[in-house]
Enzyme design. Structure first.
Site, PDB file in Angstrom:
ATOM      1  N   ASP A  42       0.956  -1.392   0.590  1.00 16.24           N
ATOM      2  CA  ASP A  42      -0.339   0.139  -0.102  1.00 16.24           C
ATOM      3  C   ASP A  42       0.909   1.571  -0.352  1.00 16.24           C
ATOM      4  OD1 ASP A  42       0.570  -0.048   2.605  1.00 16.24           O
ATOM      5  OD2 ASP A  42      -1.046  -0.065   3.245  1.00 16.24           O
ATOM      6  N   SER A  43       1.686   1.026   0.101  1.00 20.32           N
ATOM      7  CA  SER A  43       3.405   1.998   0.040  1.00 20.32           C
ATOM      8  C   SER A  43       3.165   2.437  -1.714  1.00 20.32           C
ATOM      9  CB  SER A  43       4.199   1.462  -0.020  1.00 20.32           C
ATOM     10  OG  SER A  43       4.758   0.609  -1.147  1.00 20.32           O
ATOM     11  N   ASP A  91      -0.569  -5.533  -0.192  1.00 18.34           N
ATOM     12  CA  ASP A  91      -1.282  -5.945   1.721  1.00 18.34           C
ATOM     13  C   ASP A  91      -2.443  -5.317   1.143  1.00 18.34           C
ATOM     14  OD1 ASP A  91       0.491  -4.855   2.967  1.00 18.34           O
ATOM     15  OD2 ASP A  91       1.189  -3.054   2.458  1.00 18.34           O
ATOM     16  N   LYS A 147      -0.665  -9.752   3.272  1.00 10.76           N
ATOM     17  CA  LYS A 147       0.124  -8.969   3.896  1.00 10.76           C
ATOM     18  C   LYS A 147      -1.233  -7.909   4.782  1.00 10.76           C
ATOM     19  CE  LYS A 147       3.631  -5.803   4.076  1.00 10.76           C
ATOM     20  NZ  LYS A 147       3.335  -4.689   4.869  1.00 10.76           N
ATOM     21  N   GLU A 159      -1.128  -5.440   8.368  1.00 10.87           N
ATOM     22  CA  GLU A 159      -0.794  -4.626  10.025  1.00 10.87           C
ATOM     23  C   GLU A 159      -1.225  -4.858  11.475  1.00 10.87           C
ATOM     24  OE1 GLU A 159       1.254  -1.416   6.431  1.00 10.87           O
ATOM     25  OE2 GLU A 159       0.310  -0.645   8.472  1.00 10.87           O
ATOM     26  N   GLU A 218       8.890  -4.240  11.222  1.00 11.80           N
ATOM     27  CA  GLU A 218       9.734  -2.796  10.312  1.00 11.80           C
ATOM     28  C   GLU A 218       9.606  -2.013  11.606  1.00 11.80           C
ATOM     29  OE1 GLU A 218       8.004   0.810   7.341  1.00 11.80           O
ATOM     30  OE2 GLU A 218       7.194  -0.521   7.788  1.00 11.80           O
TER      31      GLU A 218
END
Length: 273
Positions: free
Chosen positions: A53-54, A92, A120, A122, A189
């Site tokens: 999602d970067s 993501d 993925k 978070e 991270e």
């Protein structure tokens, strides 16, 4: 568009990544958001491609990843999947798409149908029931702990996590909970290198680090960061792999080699407690 790969190249699976981890062979992971770079990463031997999602920052010019939608992620996953031949493709789940296990499953199905091999998400130990729900329904999961960019406002900015005794203990709990719930990769991270190394030894599944030291099972960077697309200040954990190279292919191959031989990340790219 695709590159002609060596026919002896084998498809990278979760099973293969686990075998690499068990054998002490480092895993190279990079982001891609389009078919051109996906093909190049695959050609250069990158084992895992992340549609992160970067893309909100890199492709859309956003200040955070929060505006990225599920539709954006599915579109870019489709683009990458068309060109990828052998790498494991991880996508993501974007902000707001996995608030409940049922919501997470519906979102993950959309991304898997777009071509992802794994999703993925978070979060910490509180997210374990969602991870378990997905895994039980045949959705492979990469758990992202430590600095989780979707929580930037809750954290009060982009800050190293696990620097205090309490914070370190929580990250250990997070990692163990994610593995116990069935996550097959744990990504850390902005975590102190010593702590990330301890967690890597504690877990049986592969760990991937970004600003988490050299003792993780593998490394990931945003492609545009490591080829120095953006001038100016970079995150501490970023190395410019275009130094000494004349092509992007050369930079990617240099990254893969540096991950494999353990020279990246160096001490200058890591955080201390």
């Amino acid at each position: 568009m695709s590159y002609l790969l060596d026919p002896s190249r084998k498809t990278v699976t979760i099973t293969r990544l686990q075998a690499m981890r068990d054998a002490g062979e480092k895993i190279a992971m990079l982001t891609a958001y389009d078919s051109s770079f996906a093909a190049l990463l695959d050609y250069c031997g990158v084992e895992v491609i992340l549609v992160g999602d970067s893309l909100g920052n890199v492709m859309q010019g956003q200040q955070t990843t929060l505006p990225v939608t599920l539709e954006h992620m599915a579109y870019h996953t489709e683009c990458v999947a068309r060109a990828n031949q052998t790498a494991l493709l991880v996508t993501d789940l974007p902000f707001g798409t996995y608030g409940t296990p049922e919501m997470a499953f519906a979102s993950a199905v959309t991304l898997m149908r777009a071509g992802a091999h794994m999703v993925k998400l978070e979060g910490g130990d509180w997210l374990a029931p969602t991870v378990k729900f997905l895994v039980e329904r045949s959705i492979p999961v990469c758990a992202h702990i430590g600095l989780t960019p979707q929580s930037v406002h809750a954290f009060g900015g982009f800050k190293v996590q696990g620097k205090t005794d309490e914070g370190a203990a929580q990250l250990r709990r997070d990692a163990q909970a994610m593995e116990a719930a069935g996550a097959q990769i744990v990504l850390m991270e902005a975590v102190p290198a010593t702590l990330a190394g301890e967690i890597t030894q504690m877990l049986k599944v592969p760990t991937i680090g970004i600003g988490a030291g050299a003792d993780c099972s593998g490394q990931v960077l945003v492609l545009q960061d490591m080829i120095n697309v953006y001038p100016g200040r970079k995150a501490k954990f970023v190395r410019n792999f275009m130094d000494g190279q004349t092509t992007i292919e050369g930079a990617i191959r240099a990254y893969v080699a540096a991950v494999k031989d353990g020279s990246f990340p160096a001490a200058e790219h890591t955080f201390s407690a």
